[in-house]
Design a protein around this motif. Structure first.
Motif, short mmCIF file in Angstrom:
data_model
loop_
_atom_site.label_atom_id
_atom_site.label_comp_id
_atom_site.label_asym_id
_atom_site.label_seq_id
_atom_site.Cartn_x
_atom_site.Cartn_y
_atom_site.Cartn_z
N ARG A 135 34.54 54.26 38.46
CA ARG A 135 33.51 55.18 38.95
C ARG A 135 33.31 55.08 40.45
NH1 ARG A 135 28.65 53.32 35.37
NH2 ARG A 135 29.80 51.34 35.40
N ARG A 136 33.29 53.88 40.96
CA ARG A 136 33.07 53.66 42.39
C ARG A 136 34.42 53.39 43.06
NH1 ARG A 136 28.72 52.46 39.57
NH2 ARG A 136 26.64 52.75 40.47
N GLU B 65 34.66 47.86 42.50
CA GLU B 65 33.37 47.84 41.81
C GLU B 65 32.78 46.44 41.79
OE1 GLU B 65 33.49 51.63 38.84
OE2 GLU B 65 34.51 49.83 38.10
N ASN B 66 33.62 45.45 42.06
CA ASN B 66 33.17 44.06 42.16
C ASN B 66 32.19 43.84 43.32
OD1 ASN B 66 33.28 41.32 41.27
ND2 ASN B 66 34.71 40.84 42.91
N VAL B 67 32.12 44.77 44.27
CA VAL B 67 31.18 44.60 45.39
C VAL B 67 29.85 45.30 45.12
CG1 VAL B 67 33.14 44.49 46.98
CG2 VAL B 67 31.84 46.61 46.78
N SER C 85 39.25 44.10 36.35
CA SER C 85 40.68 44.13 36.64
C SER C 85 40.89 44.65 38.05
CB SER C 85 41.41 45.02 35.63
OG SER C 85 41.35 44.45 34.34
N SER C 86 41.66 43.94 38.84
CA SER C 86 41.77 44.25 40.27
C SER C 86 43.20 44.16 40.74
CB SER C 86 40.88 43.29 41.07
OG SER C 86 40.92 43.57 42.45
N ILE D 72 37.44 36.70 48.71
CA ILE D 72 36.02 36.99 48.57
C ILE D 72 35.72 37.66 47.24
CG2 ILE D 72 35.94 39.30 49.57
CD1 ILE D 72 33.48 36.42 50.26
N TYR D 73 36.72 38.31 46.64
CA TYR D 73 36.52 38.91 45.32
C TYR D 73 36.19 37.84 44.28
CZ TYR D 73 37.62 43.80 46.20
OH TYR D 73 37.57 45.11 46.63
#
Length: 279
Positions: A118-119, A152-154, A173-174, A180-181
């Protein structure tokens, strides 16, 4: 209350060849099942490759071959009795751009759902992907999962939303090599008292390996940092004494505190309270 649940987070190698990606995914699925996992999570773009990394243009993607690989992977999931969460581009009707997605395949081999990012990042939203619209939750053996992808992790609100939906673990999932993640994922886990699975490609693992983070914010297990494919195994156990405060006290209290009522009822009328300009 559900008993313990063993899951695996994959650190898979990702190629521009979707056939190679399919073979990699299915090999790790077999290892996950042999290791007793009920679910295995793969990185962003694990099946299709990721834009700017393996994909320079959507015209390069062999979409029919990708679908065949996903169907073969789903059939194997059914044979193994294994839930599988796989990152992939999901094509839409032309001229619309694809979604950046996670396919959730049930242990029957059926597609149980799809999460669309979404983001999206600025680059993704201006040249690569169409954004998704809704969160996705699904349940496995009494544990509820949520899904998120990369940047989206941020966004703390993504994890707060899943906490409010009653999720136990968020699968992030990245395709990132930014350490930093990992810091952010640990912070979200500690703040929301959720488990977080962080799946990263093998080629990014030197600086950011795949990991499974507990509801205290501590890393419970992580993959190797040598650039090779790997699997991270963890058993989710609500009865583990190490998580008693996080799950039984902190999480329910914080949920009540966020609603604000416990503070409204205790505010006072006092001139020294109203005056914030003096000691």
């Amino acid at each position: 209350m559900a008993g313990p649940l063993r899951i695996a987070v994959a650190q898979s190698g990702i190629d521009r060849d979707v056939r190679a990606n399919g073979r990699e995914i299915r090999g790790l699925m077999r290892r996950a099942a042999a290791g007793g996992a009920r679910l295995v999570q793969f990185p962003e773009g694990a099946a299709s490759g990721y834009c700017k990394s393996e994909i320079a243009s959507w015209d390069e993607v062999d979409w029919p071959a990708l679908r065949e690989e996903l169907e073969e992977t789903a059939a194997l999931a059914g044979s193994l009795g294994l839930w599988v969460v796989i990152g992939s581009a999901h094509p839409l009707t032309a001229p619309h751009r694809p979604h950046n997605s996670l396919y959730v395949i049930a242990d029957t081999g059926a597609l149980a759902g799809r999460y669309d990012k979404r983001r999206c990042s600025h680059t993704e939203i201006t040249g690569w992907f169409s954004p998704g619209q809704a969160p996705l939750t699904f349940a496995v053996d009494g544990f509820t999962f949520g899904c998120a992808i990369c940047i989206e992790n941020v966004f703390p609100e993504v994890f707060a939303e899943y906490e409010a939906l009653g999720v136990d673990i968020v699968l992030v999932s990245s395709y990132s090599r930014d350490p930093i993640y990992g810091v952010l994922a640990k912070a979200h886990a500690a703040a929301t008292c959720l488990w977080i699975g962080l799946a990263i490609p093998a080629q990014c693992s030197q600086s950011l390996p795949s990991s499974l983070i507990g509801p205290t914010g501590a890393v419970l297990a992580e993959g190797g940092r040598n650039g090779d494919s790997d699997l991270v195994f963890v058993t989710l156990d609500r009865d583990d004494p190490a998580f008693a405060i996080a799950l039984e006290k902190a999480r329910p209290w914080r949920r009540t505190a966020r609603l604000g009522g416990i503070y409204e009822s205790r505010r006072v009328e006092d001139p020294r309270s109203r005056d914030r300009a003096g000691f």
